[in-house]
Design a protein around this motif. Structure first.
Motif, PDB file in Angstrom:
ATOM      1  N   ARG A  39       0.789  -1.231   0.000  1.00  0.00           N
ATOM      2  CA  ARG A  39       0.000   0.000   0.000  1.00  0.00           C
ATOM      3  C   ARG A  39       0.825   1.288   0.000  1.00  0.00           C
ATOM      4  O   ARG A  39       0.411   2.289  -0.566  1.00  0.00           O
ATOM      5  N   ASP A  40       1.959   1.260   0.667  1.00  0.00           N
ATOM      6  CA  ASP A  40       2.716   2.493   0.873  1.00  0.00           C
ATOM      7  C   ASP A  40       3.316   2.990  -0.444  1.00  0.00           C
ATOM      8  O   ASP A  40       4.006   2.246  -1.134  1.00  0.00           O
ATOM      9  N   ARG A  41       3.041   4.238  -0.798  1.00  0.00           N
ATOM     10  CA  ARG A  41       3.588   4.823  -2.023  1.00  0.00           C
ATOM     11  C   ARG A  41       4.553   5.966  -1.710  1.00  0.00           C
ATOM     12  O   ARG A  41       4.855   6.782  -2.570  1.00  0.00           O
ATOM     13  N   ILE A  42       5.039   6.023  -0.483  1.00  0.00           N
ATOM     14  CA  ILE A  42       5.929   7.100  -0.072  1.00  0.00           C
ATOM     15  C   ILE A  42       7.322   6.936  -0.665  1.00  0.00           C
ATOM     16  O   ILE A  42       8.003   7.908  -0.976  1.00  0.00           O
ATOM     17  N   THR A  43       7.775   5.701  -0.840  1.00  0.00           N
ATOM     18  CA  THR A  43       9.130   5.461  -1.339  1.00  0.00           C
ATOM     19  C   THR A  43       9.172   5.103  -2.819  1.00  0.00           C
ATOM     20  O   THR A  43      10.228   4.809  -3.353  1.00  0.00           O
ATOM     21  N   CYS A  44       8.015   5.087  -3.480  1.00  0.00           N
ATOM     22  CA  CYS A  44       7.988   4.791  -4.905  1.00  0.00           C
ATOM     23  C   CYS A  44       6.868   5.593  -5.553  1.00  0.00           C
ATOM     24  O   CYS A  44       5.991   6.121  -4.882  1.00  0.00           O
ATOM     25  N   GLY A  45       6.918   5.693  -6.857  1.00  0.00           N
ATOM     26  CA  GLY A  45       5.882   6.428  -7.550  1.00  0.00           C
ATOM     27  C   GLY A  45       6.353   7.811  -7.978  1.00  0.00           C
ATOM     28  O   GLY A  45       7.506   8.193  -7.815  1.00  0.00           O
ATOM     29  N   ALA A  46       5.433   8.592  -8.538  1.00  0.00           N
ATOM     30  CA  ALA A  46       5.746   9.927  -9.044  1.00  0.00           C
ATOM     31  C   ALA A  46       6.145  10.842  -7.891  1.00  0.00           C
ATOM     32  O   ALA A  46       5.550  10.781  -6.808  1.00  0.00           O
TER      33      ALA A  46
END
Length: 222
Positions: free
Chosen positions: A50-57
């Protein structure tokens, strides 16, 4: 979980065999050490999925970081910017004020207090109590503030944003029989009000994983 995440060859080379075991009994989760181990394992899995803090735009990462910090406490502009990783400060410098305007209301400074940002009511819909940023203490504090702001727990069950292509195969763990079996067992214990079972964290993690499993199944069928 390790097998579901594709670590089978590594485990085999270490001499670890694997076979689908029978459903655990209530006594397994009555043991405090096993219960805590299960809680930590499911929390880690939720962070990975769930965590998108270390990946993504970069902009999306900045939005999540600012939101999760403001969930803990109202904070000033300088503190928020300084807390961002250097790469995001450089990549999203022009967008930080724009994101803050989307997420928060600015309270002007007074003689008694400095100026701070406070989350808007609608921003709490994106609050993630399973964020990797939180310690047990800060998570509890954020949840208390969320409750005061009208946060609804089912909001956290919505599907997360997409993973980067290199990490997308990791989602296949949601379809493994072992994970389905574990989630089923935990929820059965909750429904049956087993006197040997009591863990709010484990129950919430199981519900969250079940929601992710349903979202994943829907995507596969579609």
């Amino acid at each position: 979980l390790l097998y579901g995440l594709g670590a089978g060859p590594l485990l085999h080379s270490a001499g670890v065999s694997h076979s689908l075991t029978a459903e655990p009994t209530a006594q397994h989760l009555a043991d405090k050490r096993r219960l805590r181990g299960c809680e930590c394992a499911l929390q880690l899995l939720l962070v990975l999925l769930r965590d998108r803090i270390t990946c993504g735009a970069p902009r999306a990462r900045v939005r999540q970081l600012l939101l999760q910090w403001l969930a803990i406490k109202d904070t000033g502009h300088a503190q928020l910017v300084q807390a961002l990783p250097i790469d995001l400060q450089q990549a999203c410098g022009p967008y930080i004020d724009e994101v803050l305007k989307e997420l928060a209301i600015y309270r002007s400074p007074s003689l008694a207090a400095s100026g701070k940002y406070m989350l808007k009511a609608e921003a709490w819909r994106s609050f993630d109590p399973n964020s990797s940023l939180y310690t047990p203490l800060t998570k509890q504090k954020a949840l208390e503030r969320a409750g005061q702001a009208g946060y609804k727990p089912h909001w956290s069950l919505s599907p997360p944003g997409p993973l980067p292509p290199s990490l997308e195969p990791m989602r296949s763990v949601l379809a493994t029989p072992e994970l389905y079996m574990l989630v089923h067992h935990i929820l059965v214990q909750v429904v049956s009000s087993s006197p040997t079972f009591s863990s709010e964290d484990l129950t919430l993690s199981a519900l969250n994983l079940l929601a992710l499993q349903l979202h994943y199944t829907k995507e596969v069928i579609a």
